[in-house]
Design an enzyme around this catalytic site. Sequence first.
Site, mmCIF file in Angstrom:
data_model
loop_
_atom_site.group_PDB
_atom_site.id
_atom_site.type_symbol
_atom_site.label_atom_id
_atom_site.label_comp_id
_atom_site.label_asym_id
_atom_site.label_seq_id
_atom_site.Cartn_x
_atom_site.Cartn_y
_atom_site.Cartn_z
ATOM 1 C CG ASP A 8 4.707 51.823 35.901
ATOM 2 O OD1 ASP A 8 5.425 52.643 35.310
ATOM 3 O OD2 ASP A 8 4.147 50.883 35.308
ATOM 4 C CG ASP A 46 0.920 51.703 33.593
ATOM 5 O OD1 ASP A 46 1.568 51.482 32.563
ATOM 6 O OD2 ASP A 46 0.265 50.834 34.195
ATOM 7 C CG HIS A 48 -3.138 52.658 30.922
ATOM 8 N ND1 HIS A 48 -2.201 52.232 30.013
ATOM 9 C CD2 HIS A 48 -2.890 51.969 32.075
ATOM 10 C CE1 HIS A 48 -1.425 51.326 30.590
ATOM 11 N NE2 HIS A 48 -1.805 51.158 31.831
ATOM 12 C CG HIS A 61 -4.252 50.274 36.041
ATOM 13 N ND1 HIS A 61 -4.748 49.191 35.356
ATOM 14 C CD2 HIS A 61 -3.010 50.478 35.534
ATOM 15 C CE1 HIS A 61 -3.841 48.758 34.483
ATOM 16 N NE2 HIS A 61 -2.783 49.531 34.563
ATOM 17 C CE LYS A 86 5.701 51.528 32.399
ATOM 18 N NZ LYS A 86 4.476 50.750 32.582
ATOM 19 C CB CYS A 127 5.750 47.685 35.002
ATOM 20 S SG CYS A 127 4.215 47.664 34.043
HETATM 21 C C1 VGL Z 1 1.513 47.013 36.012
HETATM 22 C C2 VGL Z 1 -0.086 45.398 35.807
HETATM 23 C C3 VGL Z 1 -0.792 46.164 34.914
HETATM 24 C C4 VGL Z 1 2.797 47.457 36.624
HETATM 25 C C5 VGL Z 1 0.839 47.790 35.113
HETATM 26 O O1 VGL Z 1 3.072 48.668 36.643
HETATM 27 O O2 VGL Z 1 3.547 46.580 37.087
HETATM 28 N N1 VGL Z 1 1.051 45.817 36.346
HETATM 29 N N2 VGL Z 1 -0.310 47.352 34.568
#
Ligand code: VGL
Length: 177
Positions: A8, A46, A48, A61, A86, A127
């Site tokens: 990420d 990530d 979403h 985000h 993901k 993550c």
């Molecule tokens: C993450 C909080 C919410 C991460 C992703 O990538 O660590 N942290 N979503």
Amino acid sequence: MKALLIVDLQNDFCPNGALPVPEGDKIVAVINKIMDKFDIVVASKDWHKTDTKHFNRWPPHCIEKTKGADFPNELRQEKIDEVFYKGTTNEDKGYSAFEAENLDLEDYLRGKKVDEIFLAGLALDYCVKETAKDAIQRGFKTYIVKDATKALSRTTEEETIKELTKRGVIFIDSNQL
Ligand code: VGL
């Protein structure tokens, strides 16, 4: 075989992003420097939807196909062999890269004969942590490159290091690679 797994490393987790990790941008240069030391380099993203339940817990985000979900421009993206997406459903799921929905990360790594995984990326206390737990649980020798990751908060950072060390994760510095 050794794989670098960059978790990420996306604009929204860097300063000025939607869910900024303090000094998140500082790890890009470290990762650029170590990428050539691995047989395989993979990354998770990530990715979403706007209406996911994940945003009941976190500010919106890394919405799919937005600038916030992109890798930082400075990252040597041409070195990345595969990207695992993901958190693409409407559930609050997909903290671990092993939960990627486009491709199965474990199958991919086993197919490439990977036995050692080196983790980098954001955020250490969410993550990266969940990915490390899954990697250990699946029997991979698991390292976290300490200066190639940053945490969202100091308190959870300390808890994370303690917990992962207990589970067998090895913390190393990039200059030990
Ligand atoms: C993450 C909080 C919410 C991460 C992703 O990538 O660590 N942290 N979503």
